[in-house]
Motif scaffolding. Structure first.
Motif, PDB file in Angstrom:
ATOM      1  N   GLY A  23     -57.534  47.968   7.124  1.00 19.72           N
ATOM      2  CA  GLY A  23     -56.926  46.644   7.181  1.00 19.72           C
ATOM      3  C   GLY A  23     -57.295  45.911   5.904  1.00 19.72           C
ATOM      4  N   GLU A  24     -56.461  44.952   5.510  1.00 18.18           N
ATOM      5  CA  GLU A  24     -56.746  44.238   4.272  1.00 18.18           C
ATOM      6  C   GLU A  24     -56.353  42.772   4.359  1.00 18.18           C
ATOM      7  N   MET A  25     -57.016  41.978   3.530  1.00 18.62           N
ATOM      8  CA  MET A  25     -56.687  40.567   3.334  1.00 18.62           C
ATOM      9  C   MET A  25     -56.662  40.356   1.833  1.00 18.62           C
ATOM     10  N   THR A  26     -55.520  39.899   1.302  1.00 21.85           N
ATOM     11  CA  THR A  26     -55.401  39.718  -0.141  1.00 21.85           C
ATOM     12  C   THR A  26     -55.501  38.237  -0.496  1.00 21.85           C
ATOM     13  N   TYR A  27     -55.956  37.995  -1.708  1.00 23.25           N
ATOM     14  CA  TYR A  27     -56.123  36.619  -2.176  1.00 23.25           C
ATOM     15  C   TYR A  27     -55.834  36.514  -3.658  1.00 23.25           C
ATOM     16  N   ILE A  36     -56.570  31.321  -2.693  1.00 24.69           N
ATOM     17  CA  ILE A  36     -55.412  31.324  -1.799  1.00 24.69           C
ATOM     18  C   ILE A  36     -55.397  32.658  -1.060  1.00 24.69           C
ATOM     19  N   ILE A  37     -55.552  32.604   0.262  1.00 22.67           N
ATOM     20  CA  ILE A  37     -55.405  33.809   1.078  1.00 22.67           C
ATOM     21  C   ILE A  37     -53.912  33.936   1.355  1.00 22.67           C
ATOM     22  N   ASP A  38     -53.295  35.020   0.857  1.00 16.27           N
ATOM     23  CA  ASP A  38     -51.838  35.116   0.942  1.00 16.27           C
ATOM     24  C   ASP A  38     -51.301  36.206   1.861  1.00 16.27           C
ATOM     25  N   HIS A  39     -52.160  37.106   2.327  1.00 14.65           N
ATOM     26  CA  HIS A  39     -51.642  38.198   3.156  1.00 14.65           C
ATOM     27  C   HIS A  39     -52.773  38.854   3.934  1.00 14.65           C
ATOM     28  N   THR A  40     -52.493  39.187   5.183  1.00 12.00           N
ATOM     29  CA  THR A  40     -53.403  39.986   5.999  1.00 12.00           C
ATOM     30  C   THR A  40     -52.587  41.091   6.645  1.00 12.00           C
ATOM     31  N   PHE A  41     -53.101  42.301   6.570  1.00 12.02           N
ATOM     32  CA  PHE A  41     -52.431  43.444   7.196  1.00 12.02           C
ATOM     33  C   PHE A  41     -53.452  44.252   7.977  1.00 12.02           C
ATOM     34  N   VAL A  42     -53.129  44.497   9.241  1.00 10.72           N
ATOM     35  CA  VAL A  42     -53.943  45.369  10.084  1.00 10.72           C
ATOM     36  C   VAL A  42     -52.992  46.398  10.683  1.00 10.72           C
ATOM     37  N   PRO A  43     -53.215  47.698  10.402  1.00 12.35           N
ATOM     38  CA  PRO A  43     -52.315  48.712  10.944  1.00 12.35           C
ATOM     39  C   PRO A  43     -52.371  48.747  12.474  1.00 12.35           C
ATOM     40  N   ASP A  44     -51.304  49.230  13.067  1.00 14.37           N
ATOM     41  CA  ASP A  44     -51.220  49.291  14.528  1.00 14.37           C
ATOM     42  C   ASP A  44     -52.426  49.979  15.159  1.00 14.37           C
ATOM     43  N   GLU A  45     -52.938  51.003  14.494  1.00 18.63           N
ATOM     44  CA  GLU A  45     -54.069  51.762  15.032  1.00 18.63           C
ATOM     45  C   GLU A  45     -55.338  50.921  15.179  1.00 18.63           C
ATOM     46  N   LEU A  46     -55.415  49.810  14.436  1.00 22.84           N
ATOM     47  CA  LEU A  46     -56.618  48.965  14.478  1.00 22.84           C
ATOM     48  C   LEU A  46     -56.409  47.652  15.221  1.00 22.84           C
ATOM     49  N   ARG A  47     -55.202  47.402  15.683  1.00 16.15           N
ATOM     50  CA  ARG A  47     -54.945  46.134  16.378  1.00 16.15           C
ATOM     51  C   ARG A  47     -55.802  46.035  17.629  1.00 16.15           C
ATOM     52  N   GLY A  48     -56.322  44.833  17.854  1.00 11.19           N
ATOM     53  CA  GLY A  48     -57.161  44.588  19.023  1.00 11.19           C
ATOM     54  C   GLY A  48     -58.602  45.002  18.844  1.00 11.19           C
ATOM     55  N   LYS A  49     -58.967  45.448  17.659  1.00 12.13           N
ATOM     56  CA  LYS A  49     -60.342  45.885  17.401  1.00 12.13           C
ATOM     57  C   LYS A  49     -61.141  44.869  16.594  1.00 12.13           C
ATOM     58  N   GLY A  50     -60.566  43.689  16.347  1.00 17.91           N
ATOM     59  CA  GLY A  50     -61.288  42.634  15.647  1.00 17.91           C
ATOM     60  C   GLY A  50     -61.319  42.755  14.139  1.00 17.91           C
ATOM     61  N   ILE A  71     -57.186  28.068   0.576  1.00 20.82           N
ATOM     62  CA  ILE A  71     -55.863  27.615   1.015  1.00 20.82           C
ATOM     63  C   ILE A  71     -55.282  28.775   1.822  1.00 20.82           C
ATOM     64  N   PRO A  72     -55.106  28.613   3.130  1.00 23.92           N
ATOM     65  CA  PRO A  72     -54.637  29.717   3.978  1.00 23.92           C
ATOM     66  C   PRO A  72     -53.110  29.798   4.038  1.00 23.92           C
ATOM     67  N   LEU A  73     -52.475  30.380   3.016  1.00 28.22           N
ATOM     68  CA  LEU A  73     -51.020  30.546   3.034  1.00 28.22           C
ATOM     69  C   LEU A  73     -50.586  31.623   4.024  1.00 28.22           C
ATOM     70  N   CYS A  74     -51.413  32.610   4.218  1.00 27.40           N
ATOM     71  CA  CYS A  74     -51.133  33.690   5.160  1.00 27.40           C
ATOM     72  C   CYS A  74     -51.087  33.120   6.579  1.00 27.40           C
ATOM     73  N   GLN A  88     -63.726  24.368   8.869  1.00 25.05           N
ATOM     74  CA  GLN A  88     -63.027  23.322   8.119  1.00 25.05           C
ATOM     75  C   GLN A  88     -63.745  22.899   6.829  1.00 25.05           C
ATOM     76  N   ASP A  89     -65.036  23.205   6.722  1.00 24.25           N
ATOM     77  CA  ASP A  89     -65.755  22.859   5.489  1.00 24.25           C
ATOM     78  C   ASP A  89     -65.244  23.639   4.284  1.00 24.25           C
ATOM     79  N   VAL A  90     -64.568  24.784   4.520  1.00 23.17           N
ATOM     80  CA  VAL A  90     -64.064  25.578   3.396  1.00 23.17           C
ATOM     81  C   VAL A  90     -62.551  25.730   3.404  1.00 23.17           C
ATOM     82  N   ILE A  91     -61.882  25.113   4.353  1.00 26.05           N
ATOM     83  CA  ILE A  91     -60.417  25.212   4.428  1.00 26.05           C
ATOM     84  C   ILE A  91     -59.788  23.980   3.799  1.00 26.05           C
ATOM     85  N   GLN A  92     -58.850  24.217   2.903  1.00 26.32           N
ATOM     86  CA  GLN A  92     -58.085  23.116   2.310  1.00 26.32           C
ATOM     87  C   GLN A  92     -56.646  23.246   2.820  1.00 26.32           C
TER      88      GLN A  92
END
Length: 93
Positions: A23-27, A36-50, A71-74, A88-92
């Protein structure tokens, strides 16, 4: 769960590999104080595993340690930021 980071100039990604699936999170870093967090991808095989939650939590911890804001664009990251008022202390918005 181990989370790794890859950086290429102003862009980067956090990855978590479980059972051979990643799984990945791009910024993108828009300044020394803003990511800027712009994308999160978790493959089906890992869904529900946190995996997605672990990536989001890791991004927040990195922002706190680095002294920057996210900045959470994703949509995934935005939804998690709204569910976690303690971030919230780190979210804009």
């Amino acid at each position: 769960m181990q989370i790794d980071e890859e950086k290429t100039g102003a862009k980067g990604r956090y990855t978590a590999t479980v059972d051979g699936h990643t799984g990945e999170m791009t910024y993108s870093r828009s300044s020394s104080q803003l990511v800027i967090i712009d994308h999160t991808f978790v493959p089906d095989e890992l869904r529900g595993k946190g995996v997605g939650q672990a990536l989001a939590r890791h991004a927040v911890e990195e922002a706190r340690q680095g002294g920057w804001k996210i900045i959470p664009l994703c949509p995934f990251m935005r939804a998690h930021a709204m569910r976690h008022p303690e971030w919230q202390d780190v979210i804009q918005a």
